[in-house]
Design an enzyme around this catalytic site. Structure first.
Site, PDB file in Angstrom:
ATOM      1  N   TRP A 203      56.887  48.746  35.978  1.00  0.00           N
ATOM      2  CA  TRP A 203      57.541  49.761  35.125  1.00  0.00           C
ATOM      3  C   TRP A 203      56.636  50.984  34.992  1.00  0.00           C
ATOM      4  O   TRP A 203      57.082  52.124  35.003  1.00  0.00           O
ATOM      5  CB  TRP A 203      57.816  49.203  33.724  1.00  0.00           C
ATOM      6  CG  TRP A 203      59.227  48.758  33.500  1.00  0.00           C
ATOM      7  CD1 TRP A 203      59.650  47.483  33.374  1.00  0.00           C
ATOM      8  CD2 TRP A 203      60.397  49.598  33.353  1.00  0.00           C
ATOM      9  NE1 TRP A 203      61.014  47.462  33.154  1.00  0.00           N
ATOM     10  CE2 TRP A 203      61.489  48.740  33.141  1.00  0.00           C
ATOM     11  CE3 TRP A 203      60.616  50.971  33.391  1.00  0.00           C
ATOM     12  CZ2 TRP A 203      62.794  49.213  32.959  1.00  0.00           C
ATOM     13  CZ3 TRP A 203      61.906  51.447  33.209  1.00  0.00           C
ATOM     14  CH2 TRP A 203      62.977  50.574  32.999  1.00  0.00           C
TER      15      TRP A 203
ATOM     16  N   ASN B 189      55.111  46.848  21.946  1.00  0.00           N
ATOM     17  CA  ASN B 189      56.213  47.447  22.716  1.00  0.00           C
ATOM     18  C   ASN B 189      57.586  47.256  22.066  1.00  0.00           C
ATOM     19  O   ASN B 189      58.378  48.194  21.981  1.00  0.00           O
ATOM     20  CB  ASN B 189      56.233  46.865  24.132  1.00  0.00           C
ATOM     21  CG  ASN B 189      57.371  47.448  24.956  1.00  0.00           C
ATOM     22  OD1 ASN B 189      57.423  48.648  25.183  1.00  0.00           O
ATOM     23  ND2 ASN B 189      58.295  46.592  25.379  1.00  0.00           N
TER      24      ASN B 189
ATOM     25  N   TRP C 224      60.482  57.143  25.932  1.00  0.00           N
ATOM     26  CA  TRP C 224      61.271  57.869  24.915  1.00  0.00           C
ATOM     27  C   TRP C 224      62.637  58.250  25.466  1.00  0.00           C
ATOM     28  O   TRP C 224      63.655  58.161  24.776  1.00  0.00           O
ATOM     29  CB  TRP C 224      60.512  59.110  24.405  1.00  0.00           C
ATOM     30  CG  TRP C 224      59.661  58.771  23.216  1.00  0.00           C
ATOM     31  CD1 TRP C 224      58.300  58.642  23.183  1.00  0.00           C
ATOM     32  CD2 TRP C 224      60.124  58.465  21.880  1.00  0.00           C
ATOM     33  NE1 TRP C 224      57.898  58.284  21.917  1.00  0.00           N
ATOM     34  CE2 TRP C 224      58.989  58.172  21.102  1.00  0.00           C
ATOM     35  CE3 TRP C 224      61.376  58.417  21.273  1.00  0.00           C
ATOM     36  CZ2 TRP C 224      59.071  57.837  19.744  1.00  0.00           C
ATOM     37  CZ3 TRP C 224      61.464  58.085  19.931  1.00  0.00           C
ATOM     38  CH2 TRP C 224      60.327  57.794  19.183  1.00  0.00           C
TER      39      TRP C 224
ATOM     40  N   TRP D 111      71.593  66.862  17.958  1.00  0.00           N
ATOM     41  CA  TRP D 111      70.544  66.170  17.203  1.00  0.00           C
ATOM     42  C   TRP D 111      70.461  66.749  15.796  1.00  0.00           C
ATOM     43  O   TRP D 111      70.647  67.943  15.599  1.00  0.00           O
ATOM     44  CB  TRP D 111      69.175  66.365  17.861  1.00  0.00           C
ATOM     45  CG  TRP D 111      69.018  65.893  19.280  1.00  0.00           C
ATOM     46  CD1 TRP D 111      68.837  66.674  20.376  1.00  0.00           C
ATOM     47  CD2 TRP D 111      68.967  64.535  19.762  1.00  0.00           C
ATOM     48  NE1 TRP D 111      68.687  65.901  21.502  1.00  0.00           N
ATOM     49  CE2 TRP D 111      68.762  64.585  21.159  1.00  0.00           C
ATOM     50  CE3 TRP D 111      69.084  63.282  19.150  1.00  0.00           C
ATOM     51  CZ2 TRP D 111      68.664  63.450  21.958  1.00  0.00           C
ATOM     52  CZ3 TRP D 111      68.991  62.154  19.938  1.00  0.00           C
ATOM     53  CH2 TRP D 111      68.780  62.236  21.324  1.00  0.00           C
TER      54      TRP D 111
ATOM     55  N   GLU E 182      55.999  44.535  34.325  1.00  0.00           N
ATOM     56  CA  GLU E 182      55.628  45.631  33.416  1.00  0.00           C
ATOM     57  C   GLU E 182      54.696  46.607  34.115  1.00  0.00           C
ATOM     58  O   GLU E 182      54.773  47.818  33.902  1.00  0.00           O
ATOM     59  CB  GLU E 182      54.971  45.091  32.139  1.00  0.00           C
ATOM     60  CG  GLU E 182      55.909  44.328  31.235  1.00  0.00           C
ATOM     61  CD  GLU E 182      57.197  45.069  30.911  1.00  0.00           C
ATOM     62  OE1 GLU E 182      57.172  46.297  30.759  1.00  0.00           O
ATOM     63  OE2 GLU E 182      58.247  44.400  30.824  1.00  0.00           O
TER      64      GLU E 182
ATOM     65  N   TRP F  67      64.550  62.920  20.808  1.00  0.00           N
ATOM     66  CA  TRP F  67      63.458  62.045  21.270  1.00  0.00           C
ATOM     67  C   TRP F  67      62.157  62.825  21.397  1.00  0.00           C
ATOM     68  O   TRP F  67      61.070  62.255  21.278  1.00  0.00           O
ATOM     69  CB  TRP F  67      63.809  61.388  22.613  1.00  0.00           C
ATOM     70  CG  TRP F  67      64.069  62.345  23.753  1.00  0.00           C
ATOM     71  CD1 TRP F  67      65.278  62.834  24.148  1.00  0.00           C
ATOM     72  CD2 TRP F  67      63.099  62.927  24.639  1.00  0.00           C
ATOM     73  NE1 TRP F  67      65.125  63.683  25.218  1.00  0.00           N
ATOM     74  CE2 TRP F  67      63.794  63.761  25.542  1.00  0.00           C
ATOM     75  CE3 TRP F  67      61.718  62.842  24.770  1.00  0.00           C
ATOM     76  CZ2 TRP F  67      63.165  64.497  26.548  1.00  0.00           C
ATOM     77  CZ3 TRP F  67      61.079  63.577  25.773  1.00  0.00           C
ATOM     78  CH2 TRP F  67      61.801  64.386  26.638  1.00  0.00           C
TER      79      TRP F  67
HETATM   80  C1  LIG Z   1      59.036  54.811  22.758  1.00  0.00           C
HETATM   81  C2  LIG Z   1      57.949  54.195  23.625  1.00  0.00           C
HETATM   82  C3  LIG Z   1      56.818  54.930  23.940  1.00  0.00           C
HETATM   83  C4  LIG Z   1      55.812  54.372  24.755  1.00  0.00           C
HETATM   84  N1  LIG Z   1      54.691  55.128  25.053  1.00  0.00           N
HETATM   85  C5  LIG Z   1      53.740  54.616  25.885  1.00  0.00           C
HETATM   86  C6  LIG Z   1      52.571  55.375  26.207  1.00  0.00           C
HETATM   87  O1  LIG Z   1      52.372  56.509  25.780  1.00  0.00           O
HETATM   88  N2  LIG Z   1      51.640  54.784  27.008  1.00  0.00           N
HETATM   89  C7  LIG Z   1      51.810  53.538  27.532  1.00  0.00           C
HETATM   90  O2  LIG Z   1      50.947  53.073  28.290  1.00  0.00           O
HETATM   91  N3  LIG Z   1      52.906  52.821  27.261  1.00  0.00           N
HETATM   92  C8  LIG Z   1      53.872  53.316  26.446  1.00  0.00           C
HETATM   93  N4  LIG Z   1      54.984  52.551  26.159  1.00  0.00           N
HETATM   94  C9  LIG Z   1      55.182  51.276  26.870  1.00  0.00           C
HETATM   95  C10 LIG Z   1      54.641  50.024  26.163  1.00  0.00           C
HETATM   96  O3  LIG Z   1      55.072  49.995  24.833  1.00  0.00           O
HETATM   97  C11 LIG Z   1      53.115  49.923  26.195  1.00  0.00           C
HETATM   98  O4  LIG Z   1      52.635  50.136  27.500  1.00  0.00           O
HETATM   99  C12 LIG Z   1      52.681  48.515  25.756  1.00  0.00           C
HETATM  100  O5  LIG Z   1      53.174  48.235  24.479  1.00  0.00           O
HETATM  101  C13 LIG Z   1      51.178  48.444  25.746  1.00  0.00           C
HETATM  102  O6  LIG Z   1      50.739  47.194  25.302  1.00  0.00           O
HETATM  103  P1  LIG Z   1      50.045  46.187  26.315  1.00  0.00           P
HETATM  104  O7  LIG Z   1      49.008  46.913  27.113  1.00  0.00           O
HETATM  105  O8  LIG Z   1      49.619  45.005  25.539  1.00  0.00           O
HETATM  106  O9  LIG Z   1      51.249  45.860  27.281  1.00  0.00           O
HETATM  107  P2  LIG Z   1      51.537  44.592  28.209  1.00  0.00           P
HETATM  108  O10 LIG Z   1      52.809  44.011  27.762  1.00  0.00           O
HETATM  109  O11 LIG Z   1      50.371  43.707  28.317  1.00  0.00           O
HETATM  110  O12 LIG Z   1      51.830  45.285  29.619  1.00  0.00           O
HETATM  111  C14 LIG Z   1      50.793  45.538  30.583  1.00  0.00           C
HETATM  112  C15 LIG Z   1      50.837  46.968  31.003  1.00  0.00           C
HETATM  113  O13 LIG Z   1      52.085  47.264  31.622  1.00  0.00           O
HETATM  114  C16 LIG Z   1      52.484  48.585  31.284  1.00  0.00           C
HETATM  115  N5  LIG Z   1      53.713  48.528  30.483  1.00  0.00           N
HETATM  116  C17 LIG Z   1      54.080  47.610  29.574  1.00  0.00           C
HETATM  117  N6  LIG Z   1      55.293  47.907  29.055  1.00  0.00           N
HETATM  118  C18 LIG Z   1      55.683  49.046  29.667  1.00  0.00           C
HETATM  119  C19 LIG Z   1      56.831  49.856  29.577  1.00  0.00           C
HETATM  120  N7  LIG Z   1      57.841  49.589  28.748  1.00  0.00           N
HETATM  121  N8  LIG Z   1      56.898  50.967  30.348  1.00  0.00           N
HETATM  122  C20 LIG Z   1      55.899  51.272  31.205  1.00  0.00           C
HETATM  123  N9  LIG Z   1      54.785  50.541  31.332  1.00  0.00           N
HETATM  124  C21 LIG Z   1      54.679  49.451  30.570  1.00  0.00           C
HETATM  125  C22 LIG Z   1      51.363  49.183  30.438  1.00  0.00           C
HETATM  126  O14 LIG Z   1      50.489  49.884  31.287  1.00  0.00           O
HETATM  127  C23 LIG Z   1      50.711  47.946  29.848  1.00  0.00           C
HETATM  128  O15 LIG Z   1      49.379  48.140  29.478  1.00  0.00           O
HETATM  129  C24 LIG Z   1      55.983  53.082  25.302  1.00  0.00           C
HETATM  130  C25 LIG Z   1      57.126  52.346  24.968  1.00  0.00           C
HETATM  131  C26 LIG Z   1      58.098  52.895  24.144  1.00  0.00           C
HETATM  132  C27 LIG Z   1      59.338  52.093  23.846  1.00  0.00           C
END
Ligand SMILES: Cc1cc2nc3c(=O)[nH]c(=O)nc-3n(C[C@H](O)[C@H](O)[C@H](O)COP(=O)(O)OP(=O)(O)OC[C@H]3O[C@@H](n4cnc5c(N)ncnc54)[C@H](O)[C@@H]3O)c2cc1C
Length: 473
Positions: free
Chosen positions: A270, A333, A374, A298, A267, A351
């Site tokens: 990612w 997420n 998105w 859309w 992640e 989106w």
């Molecule tokens: C529509 C949509 C919009 C999102 N917008 C954002 C946003 O504005 N900012 C944001 O930081 N994340 C965003 N995410 C990705 C993800 O949902 C969040 O990073 C995550 O839910 C944050 O929770 P966590 O820190 O507990 O994640 P954890 O699961 O603990 O992951 C650790 C870190 O990995 C990164 N990460 C995790 N999942 C993703 C992912 N899918 N893509 C990229 N990096 C990821 C984040 O930096 C996160 O803090 C988005 C996802 C979706 C589907």
């Protein structure tokens, strides 16, 4: 002495640019730039101010300070360099198009003023452009990028500077949210600052990191790190986070635990993939990454958009997530994917409308991740969810919130309703719905119909040349 210009690196520890400035004695500074604040929103600005307060406190405890300036950094930095007779300024790079444009202007202004500057890679382990295909091109598929990202060596974290490395200073107080023109956010925000981020990381590494792979999608228990706002604002360094995964790996006892830790690292990869993508495709901020033969048709139904924003769609898991957003400025997420799919496929809305709403309400919003995700869920991005693989919101709810605990937490109208009724809300008769939860709305759309419409919408945009299988998750 050199200034260190803090931007999205609101920490003293594990900070590459600050560490370099400390060699000549560092004087930290933050510039409130009205042009950037124009794109701000209450949850993010409030979190940022709290993080700045904590950073200022850290410096003050060491006899230094965080200088505060207001205005265009291209004017403020040369002024501060002159005022403090500094030899130059360091900062850590940002990677979006807008930020790079701003940095070029600042660099020109500093060069004109005869001031030195040095920029550092800090926010990511592997800077954009450093992980490429064998031909040297940027990756458009995450898996290959992710594999190389995991294989590349990682730098060690940098220690927090001690008092000797910091210039004596006595700066002014930080402005309030009100001074900056923002209202208090409605949502309850997480604590800000490096200590709070470390507490979250400690709690996660103690337990949840070992079951991350298996349990991360569980909506009710949310066993994820909750570090996203910290990584967005740089209240914790990425090297420090990775080192903690190395410690966890060393003490892991089973293959499942090791796989979970690897999954968490993935992640983090990612996040860097999305930064790499936006760096190479700055126009993604407002444009579809993918080319379509025809415009995507859309829908622009304001009532449906409003119902989605309010958490009043009659799809319980969607509504729970949208209400979580209002209450906590955060969504899990899996639930972000569910509401993103619902907006772009069931409601067939662009989106960008979802992105704008998230930008206004999420505390962890950052351009690369919000945009990348998105475009992923909207099937317009690089390595995106195929347009024909439409999330089924009922199935997602029963798979990831089987006891409907997540729904009950955020949708009080359904608190006392049997999970089975919640997961089959769309199938209940009007009379049944009236009996079990009279305050909760009926589904605003028929998922099956809208799914078909969404698939045709994309096929038409693609010029009808599709022979992929349809699929439903
Ligand atoms: C529509 C949509 C919009 C999102 N917008 C954002 C946003 O504005 N900012 C944001 O930081 N994340 C965003 N995410 C990705 C993800 O949902 C969040 O990073 C995550 O839910 C944050 O929770 P966590 O820190 O507990 O994640 P954890 O699961 O603990 O992951 C650790 C870190 O990995 C990164 N990460 C995790 N999942 C993703 C992912 N899918 N893509 C990229 N990096 C990821 C984040 O930096 C996160 O803090 C988005 C996802 C979706 C589907």
């Amino acid at each position: 002495m050199r200034l260190h210009w803090h931007r999205q690196d609101l920490r003293a520890a594990d900070n590459t640019g600050l560490t370099a400035a400390v060699e000549d004695e560092a004087l930290p500074v933050f510039v409130f730039d009205p042009e950037i604040l124009e794109h701000g929103a209450p949850p993010r600005v409030a979190f940022m101010l709290d993080a700045l307060e904590s950073l200022q406190e850290t410096y003050r405890e060491k006899g230094s300070d965080l200088l505060v300036a207001h205005g265009d950094p291209a004017e403020e930095l040369p002024r501060l360099i002159e005022e403090h007779e500094a030899e130059g300024v360091t900062w850590n790079r940002d990677y979006t198009g807008l930020a790079r444009e701003r940095d070029r202007r600042v660099e020109d202004a500093l060069a004109d003023a005869g001031s030195e500057y040095e920029r550092f890679h800090d926010a990511v382990h592997h800077e954009p452009g450093s992980i490429t295909t064998n031909d040297g091109d940027p990756y458009s598929v995450f898996t290959y990028f992710g594999n190389k990202w995991l294989d590349h060596g990682k730098e060690d974290s940098y220690p927090e500077p001690d008092a000797a490395g910091l210039a004596d200073a006595d700066g002014e107080e930080l402005p309030s949210l009100n001074d900056l023109g923002f209202e208090q956010p409605d949502a309850t925000l997480p604590n800000a600052g490096t200590e709070a981020a470390r507490d979250r990381l400690d709690a996660f590494c103690e337990d949840d990191i070992h079951v991350y792979e298996e349990e991360r999608d569980d909506l009710a228990s949310e066993p994820t790190s909750r570090l996203s706002q910290d990584l967005s604002y740089g209240t914790i360094g990425i090297r420090e986070v990775y080192e903690r995964t190395e410690e966890a790996m060393e003490s892991a006892e089973t293959d499942e635990q090791r796989e979970s830790i690897a999954d968490f690292r993935s992640e983090l990869a990612w996040r860097e993939f999305n930064i790499d993508v936006i760096y190479h495709n700055p126009s993604n901020v407002s444009q579809n990454h993918k080319d379509f033969q025809n415009p995507i048709d859309w829908r622009e139904d304001e009532d449906e958009l409003d119902a989605w924003k309010a958490g009043e769609t009659g799809y319980p898991v969607v509504d729970a997530a949208m209400r979580q957003l209002k209450e906590e400025a955060y969504i899990h997420n899996r639930a972000r994917m569910i509401v993103g799919s619902f907006l772009t496929k069931d409601l067939r809305q662009d989106w960008r409308r979802g992105y704008e709403h998230f930008r206004d309400l999420l505390v962890d919003h950052n351009t690369p991740n919000d945009n990348g995700n998105w475009q992923w869920i909207g099937s317009t991005g690089t390595d995106a969810q195929p347009y024909f693989r439409v999330f089924n919101p009922m199935k997602q709810g029963s798979d990831y919130d089987p006891e409907a605990e997540y729904v009950a937490r955020y949708v009080p109208e359904l608190e006392a309703v049997d999970p089975e009724d919640i997961h089959s809300w769309h199938e209940l008769s009007e009379a049944e719905r009236e009996e079990v939860a009279p305050e909760y709305p009926a589904p605003i759309v028929d998922h099956g119909e809208r799914r078909e419409e969404a698939i045709s919408m994309f096929e038409q945009a693609r010029g009808g040349d599709d022979d992929d299988d349809e699929d439903e998750e």
